[in-house]
Design a protein around this motif. Structure first.
Motif, mmCIF file in Angstrom:
data_model
loop_
_atom_site.group_PDB
_atom_site.id
_atom_site.type_symbol
_atom_site.label_atom_id
_atom_site.label_comp_id
_atom_site.label_asym_id
_atom_site.label_seq_id
_atom_site.Cartn_x
_atom_site.Cartn_y
_atom_site.Cartn_z
ATOM 1 N N ALA A 103 17.203 18.200 1.537
ATOM 2 C CA ALA A 103 16.855 16.893 2.086
ATOM 3 C C ALA A 103 17.929 15.870 1.762
ATOM 4 C CB ALA A 103 15.503 16.432 1.537
ATOM 5 N N ALA A 104 18.414 15.867 0.532
ATOM 6 C CA ALA A 104 19.453 14.916 0.128
ATOM 7 C C ALA A 104 20.741 15.153 0.900
ATOM 8 C CB ALA A 104 19.712 15.024 -1.371
ATOM 9 N N MET A 105 21.073 16.399 1.143
ATOM 10 C CA MET A 105 22.282 16.710 1.907
ATOM 11 C C MET A 105 22.188 16.175 3.331
ATOM 12 S SD MET A 105 22.718 20.576 0.394
ATOM 13 C CE MET A 105 23.734 21.169 1.749
ATOM 14 N N PHE A 106 21.025 16.320 3.948
ATOM 15 C CA PHE A 106 20.855 15.817 5.315
ATOM 16 C C PHE A 106 20.868 14.291 5.344
ATOM 17 C CE2 PHE A 106 17.852 15.012 9.028
ATOM 18 C CZ PHE A 106 18.865 15.113 9.980
ATOM 19 N N VAL A 107 20.197 13.665 4.382
ATOM 20 C CA VAL A 107 20.202 12.204 4.316
ATOM 21 C C VAL A 107 21.623 11.686 4.131
ATOM 22 C CG1 VAL A 107 19.450 10.212 2.953
ATOM 23 C CG2 VAL A 107 17.821 12.013 3.518
ATOM 24 N N ALA A 108 22.393 12.331 3.255
ATOM 25 C CA ALA A 108 23.781 11.923 3.039
ATOM 26 C C ALA A 108 24.613 12.107 4.307
ATOM 27 C CB ALA A 108 24.385 12.710 1.883
ATOM 28 N N TRP A 109 24.340 13.174 5.034
ATOM 29 C CA TRP A 109 25.053 13.420 6.292
ATOM 30 C C TRP A 109 24.733 12.335 7.316
ATOM 31 C CZ3 TRP A 109 23.529 14.583 11.361
ATOM 32 C CH2 TRP A 109 24.505 15.096 12.204
ATOM 33 N N LEU A 110 23.473 11.967 7.417
ATOM 34 C CA LEU A 110 23.091 10.899 8.342
ATOM 35 C C LEU A 110 23.827 9.603 8.006
ATOM 36 C CD1 LEU A 110 19.218 11.437 8.528
ATOM 37 C CD2 LEU A 110 20.855 11.801 10.390
ATOM 38 N N LYS A 111 23.874 9.269 6.729
ATOM 39 C CA LYS A 111 24.545 8.041 6.309
ATOM 40 C C LYS A 111 26.030 8.105 6.615
ATOM 41 C CE LYS A 111 25.183 4.897 2.421
ATOM 42 N NZ LYS A 111 24.921 4.637 0.984
ATOM 43 N N ALA A 112 26.651 9.269 6.370
ATOM 44 C CA ALA A 112 28.088 9.417 6.631
ATOM 45 C C ALA A 112 28.396 9.347 8.118
ATOM 46 C CB ALA A 112 28.583 10.741 6.047
ATOM 47 N N GLN A 113 27.491 9.830 8.953
ATOM 48 C CA GLN A 113 27.706 9.810 10.405
ATOM 49 C C GLN A 113 27.662 8.399 10.972
ATOM 50 O OE1 GLN A 113 28.856 13.221 10.481
ATOM 51 N NE2 GLN A 113 28.247 12.793 12.573
ATOM 52 N N ASP A 114 26.759 7.565 10.420
ATOM 53 C CA ASP A 114 26.566 6.222 10.985
ATOM 54 C C ASP A 114 25.961 5.323 9.914
ATOM 55 O OD1 ASP A 114 25.937 3.946 12.411
ATOM 56 O OD2 ASP A 114 24.886 4.984 14.030
ATOM 57 N N GLU A 115 26.813 4.670 9.136
ATOM 58 C CA GLU A 115 26.312 3.835 8.042
ATOM 59 C C GLU A 115 25.493 2.660 8.556
ATOM 60 O OE1 GLU A 115 28.447 2.790 4.643
ATOM 61 O OE2 GLU A 115 29.655 4.611 4.579
ATOM 62 N N ARG A 117 19.494 19.442 14.399
ATOM 63 C CA ARG A 117 20.174 20.626 14.951
ATOM 64 C C ARG A 117 21.693 20.480 14.811
ATOM 65 N NH1 ARG A 117 16.195 20.279 19.057
ATOM 66 N NH2 ARG A 117 17.668 19.136 20.403
ATOM 67 N N ASN A 118 22.193 19.270 15.097
ATOM 68 C CA ASN A 118 23.633 19.030 14.955
ATOM 69 C C ASN A 118 24.086 19.255 13.511
ATOM 70 O OD1 ASN A 118 23.599 18.342 17.647
ATOM 71 N ND2 ASN A 118 23.850 16.142 17.309
ATOM 72 N N TYR A 119 23.263 18.764 12.580
ATOM 73 C CA TYR A 119 23.596 18.933 11.165
ATOM 74 C C TYR A 119 23.603 20.401 10.775
ATOM 75 C CZ TYR A 119 22.717 19.272 6.172
ATOM 76 O OH TYR A 119 22.770 19.652 4.857
ATOM 77 N N LEU A 120 22.549 21.120 11.114
ATOM 78 C CA LEU A 120 22.463 22.539 10.748
ATOM 79 C C LEU A 120 23.596 23.350 11.357
ATOM 80 C CD1 LEU A 120 18.606 23.100 11.006
ATOM 81 C CD2 LEU A 120 19.973 22.876 8.931
ATOM 82 N N ALA A 121 24.060 22.932 12.545
ATOM 83 C CA ALA A 121 25.175 23.645 13.181
ATOM 84 C C ALA A 121 26.458 23.506 12.378
ATOM 85 C CB ALA A 121 25.381 23.095 14.598
ATOM 86 N N THR A 122 26.606 22.398 11.651
ATOM 87 C CA THR A 122 27.811 22.233 10.828
ATOM 88 C C THR A 122 27.824 23.182 9.641
ATOM 89 O OG1 THR A 122 26.868 20.529 9.333
ATOM 90 C CG2 THR A 122 27.839 19.769 11.412
ATOM 91 N N ILE A 123 26.660 23.700 9.276
ATOM 92 C CA ILE A 123 26.546 24.632 8.146
ATOM 93 C C ILE A 123 26.502 26.080 8.608
ATOM 94 C CG2 ILE A 123 25.042 25.305 6.211
ATOM 95 C CD1 ILE A 123 24.212 22.425 5.964
#
Length: 280
Positions: free
Chosen positions: A227-239, A272-278
């Protein structure tokens, strides 16, 4: 709204919904408010049982930096200064934490952060990050109305884990969390859903491979880390979008609508976009 009054309303709501065991726990918390314990100083938000005074002194030193880091990460001050209760008795801690469970390291409830005796002893190394984790919860829910729909647990916990530098996901590395995603065991991150307890955390393809062998502690840490990894990814994509999401949620908006308005895309698409990066 005064915290004790908030707890009283929470008790009424829980009774209305038929949650008798939880009602008892909330009632105990209402009548064991840490605000009634001695404080480090007249104007200190840190209250303590006498047996935990030494630990409370340490918490008092940690608190200013923890408050600043949470306010910086959330992008605004606390709606009201949180009370921090430091306990020396596991029995009294269980009564005050709203869960009735002495095994939980810390809880944020109605503007209070309640710390277990274990953080003053065997798990003292976790004290600073766990304090920050729970302050994140206190900040977030301090701005939301009591009647607002609760956001999904993965977001609330992921946010707190991210801000605290990993508290709640100790011993679970990002590398291992990514490996589980690639194995097909990604945390299910839906637009609704509050984890009643750790057994209610759901992952994809739980019956596949050897996933069933993992105990609840492993699942909880894996869930918090993913969950933290996804939240961090969201923030990095669009602060800017992430900040807008926080503001909308703090106003009491529903999660799905707030997410789509902030990121101009819905949660299923971005997850889905996030999971595709992994490679999940």
């Amino acid at each position: 709204m005064r915290p004790f009054f908030s707890l009283t309303l929470l008790v009424i709501v829980t009774l209305t919904l038929g949650g008798v065991p939880r009602l008892w726990n909330f009632a105990q918390a209402a009548f064991n408010d840490p605000k009634w314990l001695p404080a480090l100083a007249a104007d200190s938000p840190v209250h303590f049982e006498p047996a935990a005074e030494g630990c409370a002194t340490i918490v008092g030193r940690m608190l200013p930096e923890a408050l600043r880091s949470v306010e910086d990460a959330h992008g605004r001050p606390f709606a009201q200064a949180p009370i921090v209760g430091v306990y020396g008795s596991y029995d009294n801690y269980a009564k005050a934490n709203g869960m009735g469970d002495p095994r939980i390291a810390a809880v944020a409830l109605s503007g209070r952060v309640v710390l277990s005796p274990t953080l003053c002893g065997a798990e003292s190394a976790r004290l600073a990050p766990v304090l920050t984790h729970e302050l994140s919860h206190a900040h977030f829910f301090g701005w939301r109305g009591l009647w607002a729909e609760r956001p999904p647990s993965w977001f609330v916990e992921g946010l707190a884990v991210m801000i605290s530098g990993g508290a709640g996901a100790e011993e679970m590395s990002e590398e291992e969390a990514r490996a589980r995603i690639r194995d097909g065991h990604a945390l299910i991150m839906s637009e609704q859903g509050v984890w009643r307890d750790f057994s209610s955390i759901a992952f994809a393809d739980e019956r596949g491979g050897d996933f069933a062998r993992f105990d609840l502690v492993y699942r909880q840490r894996l869930a918090f880390r993913q969950a933290a990894m996804f939240v961090a990814w969201l923030k990095a994509q669009d602060e800017a979008g992430f900040a807008e999401l926080l503001r909308r949620l703090e106003e009491g908006k529903g999660f799905a609508a707030a997410f789509a308005a902030a990121f101009r895309a819905d949660l299923p698409t971005l997850s889905r976009n996030y999971l595709a990066t992994i490679g999940g």
